[in-house]
Design a protein around this motif. Sequence first.
Motif, PDB file in Angstrom:
ATOM      1  N   GLU A  11      72.744  36.121   7.621  1.00 53.02           N
ATOM      2  CA  GLU A  11      72.847  34.754   7.127  1.00 53.02           C
ATOM      3  C   GLU A  11      72.203  33.802   8.110  1.00 53.02           C
ATOM      4  OE1 GLU A  11      76.729  32.408   6.664  1.00 53.02           O
ATOM      5  OE2 GLU A  11      76.255  33.127   4.662  1.00 53.02           O
ATOM      6  N   LEU A  12      71.423  32.897   7.590  1.00 57.84           N
ATOM      7  CA  LEU A  12      70.719  31.955   8.448  1.00 57.84           C
ATOM      8  C   LEU A  12      71.514  30.670   8.581  1.00 57.84           C
ATOM      9  CD1 LEU A  12      67.296  32.268   6.663  1.00 57.84           C
ATOM     10  CD2 LEU A  12      67.892  33.262   8.844  1.00 57.84           C
ATOM     11  N   THR A  13      71.402  30.064   9.733  1.00 56.55           N
ATOM     12  CA  THR A  13      71.949  28.722   9.832  1.00 56.55           C
ATOM     13  C   THR A  13      70.915  27.780   9.227  1.00 56.55           C
ATOM     14  OG1 THR A  13      70.886  28.236  11.916  1.00 56.55           O
ATOM     15  CG2 THR A  13      73.036  29.309  12.018  1.00 56.55           C
ATOM     16  N   ALA A  14      71.338  26.571   8.972  1.00 64.19           N
ATOM     17  CA  ALA A  14      70.429  25.595   8.373  1.00 64.19           C
ATOM     18  C   ALA A  14      69.191  25.412   9.239  1.00 64.19           C
ATOM     19  CB  ALA A  14      71.154  24.269   8.199  1.00 64.19           C
ATOM     20  N   SER A  15      69.363  25.419  10.556  1.00 59.94           N
ATOM     21  CA  SER A  15      68.185  25.170  11.382  1.00 59.94           C
ATOM     22  C   SER A  15      67.271  26.391  11.482  1.00 59.94           C
ATOM     23  CB  SER A  15      68.568  24.643  12.766  1.00 59.94           C
ATOM     24  OG  SER A  15      69.487  25.479  13.371  1.00 59.94           O
ATOM     25  N   GLN A  16      67.840  27.594  11.413  1.00 60.58           N
ATOM     26  CA  GLN A  16      66.980  28.780  11.375  1.00 60.58           C
ATOM     27  C   GLN A  16      66.154  28.772  10.096  1.00 60.58           C
ATOM     28  OE1 GLN A  16      70.211  31.573  11.736  1.00 60.58           O
ATOM     29  NE2 GLN A  16      69.422  32.364  13.667  1.00 60.58           N
ATOM     30  N   PHE A  17      66.819  28.409   9.014  1.00 61.20           N
ATOM     31  CA  PHE A  17      66.130  28.335   7.733  1.00 61.20           C
ATOM     32  C   PHE A  17      64.931  27.392   7.847  1.00 61.20           C
ATOM     33  CE2 PHE A  17      65.410  26.055   3.765  1.00 61.20           C
ATOM     34  CZ  PHE A  17      65.188  27.103   2.884  1.00 61.20           C
ATOM     35  N   LEU A  18      65.185  26.261   8.468  1.00 61.61           N
ATOM     36  CA  LEU A  18      64.132  25.277   8.597  1.00 61.61           C
ATOM     37  C   LEU A  18      62.985  25.786   9.449  1.00 61.61           C
ATOM     38  CD1 LEU A  18      63.365  22.521   7.729  1.00 61.61           C
ATOM     39  CD2 LEU A  18      64.305  21.629   9.839  1.00 61.61           C
ATOM     40  N   ASP A  19      63.301  26.526  10.516  1.00 58.77           N
ATOM     41  CA  ASP A  19      62.248  27.086  11.357  1.00 58.77           C
ATOM     42  C   ASP A  19      61.357  28.008  10.542  1.00 58.77           C
ATOM     43  OD1 ASP A  19      63.080  25.761  13.607  1.00 58.77           O
ATOM     44  OD2 ASP A  19      64.347  27.404  14.302  1.00 58.77           O
ATOM     45  N   ILE A  20      61.989  28.812   9.709  1.00 59.11           N
ATOM     46  CA  ILE A  20      61.233  29.734   8.881  1.00 59.11           C
ATOM     47  C   ILE A  20      60.373  28.946   7.895  1.00 59.11           C
ATOM     48  CG2 ILE A  20      61.429  31.491   7.082  1.00 59.11           C
ATOM     49  CD1 ILE A  20      63.892  32.533   8.561  1.00 59.11           C
ATOM     50  N   TRP A  21      60.975  27.937   7.291  1.00 53.72           N
ATOM     51  CA  TRP A  21      60.229  27.107   6.345  1.00 53.72           C
ATOM     52  C   TRP A  21      58.996  26.509   7.011  1.00 53.72           C
ATOM     53  CZ3 TRP A  21      59.698  26.188   1.383  1.00 53.72           C
ATOM     54  CH2 TRP A  21      58.925  25.099   1.007  1.00 53.72           C
ATOM     55  N   ARG A  22      59.218  25.899   8.168  1.00 50.52           N
ATOM     56  CA  ARG A  22      58.134  25.252   8.907  1.00 50.52           C
ATOM     57  C   ARG A  22      57.036  26.247   9.265  1.00 50.52           C
ATOM     58  NH1 ARG A  22      60.200  20.568  11.760  1.00 50.52           N
ATOM     59  NH2 ARG A  22      60.273  19.088  10.058  1.00 50.52           N
ATOM     60  N   HIS A  23      57.480  27.452   9.628  1.00 50.39           N
ATOM     61  CA  HIS A  23      56.539  28.481  10.041  1.00 50.39           C
ATOM     62  C   HIS A  23      55.583  28.812   8.895  1.00 50.39           C
ATOM     63  CE1 HIS A  23      55.185  32.155  12.114  1.00 50.39           C
ATOM     64  NE2 HIS A  23      55.175  32.698  10.903  1.00 50.39           N
ATOM     65  N   PHE A  24      56.118  28.912   7.696  1.00 51.07           N
ATOM     66  CA  PHE A  24      55.289  29.351   6.574  1.00 51.07           C
ATOM     67  C   PHE A  24      54.620  28.205   5.824  1.00 51.07           C
ATOM     68  CE2 PHE A  24      58.012  33.049   7.195  1.00 51.07           C
ATOM     69  CZ  PHE A  24      57.018  34.003   7.348  1.00 51.07           C
ATOM     70  N   ASP A  25      55.272  27.055   5.746  1.00 54.27           N
ATOM     71  CA  ASP A  25      54.621  25.923   5.104  1.00 54.27           C
ATOM     72  C   ASP A  25      53.712  25.287   6.144  1.00 54.27           C
ATOM     73  OD1 ASP A  25      53.824  23.806   3.575  1.00 54.27           O
ATOM     74  OD2 ASP A  25      55.694  22.689   3.792  1.00 54.27           O
ATOM     75  N   ALA A  26      52.639  26.006   6.452  1.00 55.57           N
ATOM     76  CA  ALA A  26      51.828  25.652   7.614  1.00 55.57           C
ATOM     77  C   ALA A  26      51.190  24.267   7.471  1.00 55.57           C
ATOM     78  CB  ALA A  26      50.754  26.704   7.838  1.00 55.57           C
ATOM     79  N   ASP A  27      50.798  23.901   6.253  1.00 53.13           N
ATOM     80  CA  ASP A  27      50.153  22.602   6.095  1.00 53.13           C
ATOM     81  C   ASP A  27      51.162  21.488   5.827  1.00 53.13           C
ATOM     82  OD1 ASP A  27      50.943  23.194   3.542  1.00 53.13           O
ATOM     83  OD2 ASP A  27      48.935  23.174   2.668  1.00 53.13           O
ATOM     84  N   GLY A  28      52.440  21.865   5.773  1.00 55.51           N
ATOM     85  CA  GLY A  28      53.481  20.856   5.667  1.00 55.51           C
ATOM     86  C   GLY A  28      53.492  20.093   4.353  1.00 55.51           C
ATOM     87  N   ASN A  29      52.985  20.708   3.275  1.00 59.04           N
ATOM     88  CA  ASN A  29      52.926  19.957   2.026  1.00 59.04           C
ATOM     89  C   ASN A  29      54.159  20.156   1.153  1.00 59.04           C
ATOM     90  OD1 ASN A  29      52.609  22.525   1.055  1.00 59.04           O
ATOM     91  ND2 ASN A  29      50.885  22.039  -0.282  1.00 59.04           N
TER      92      ASN A  29
END
Length: 174
Positions: A11-29
Motif C-alpha cells: 500500500e502506498l502512502t499519498a506521497s509515494q503515490f504522488l512520487d510515482i505519478w510525477r515520475h511517469f507524468d514526465a511532461d506534467g500535463n
Amino acid sequence: PTGVPGLHLAELTASQFLDIWRHFDADGNGYIEGKELENFFQELESARKGAGVDSKKDNLGDKMKEFMHKYDKNADGKIEMAELAQILPTEENFLLCFRQHVRSSSEFMEAWRRYDTDRSGYIEANELKGFLSDLLKKANRPYDEPKLQEYTQTILRMFDMNGDGKLGLSEMSR
C-alpha cells in the motif's frame, strides 16, 4: 534493477503515490500517455515479476491492451490520476476522495471561498488543512494529525506549481 520505488508495495502512502505519478507524468500535463504509458507499464510488469505476481507469459502489447481496457475508464487512451489511484493500492484512495469532492467547478468555488478565510485568493497550508480535514470527515475517513499533515503536504506538492507554499486559484483549478 529495482525500478521505481513503491510500485511493488502493498500500500502506498499519498506521497509515494504522488512520487510515482510525477515520475511517469514526465511532461506534467496531468496524464500518463504515449511513451510515458509504456514506461509505466514496463515498470509495473517488472515490479510484479519481482513480487512473484507474474501471471501468464503474454506479450507486453496484449497485456497492455487488457490493462488499459480495465483501467482506462473513459477510454481516452491515457491514464489520469484518478485512474492510477485505482491501479496502485494507495492508502484510502485519498486523492480520489479529494478529486471527487472538487468535481464540479461551482462546488469547487464554494469550497474555495469557504477555506480562503483571509480572502487572499490563496489557500495557505493551514487553510488547506481545514479543507482536507472536513473532506475526510465528509468521506468518513479516519485520520490523525500526522496523516492530515502528510495529506496537506501532498496536495501542496501536487498543485503548488510555483512553490510558494500556498495554492492559487489557477493552480487548484487544474
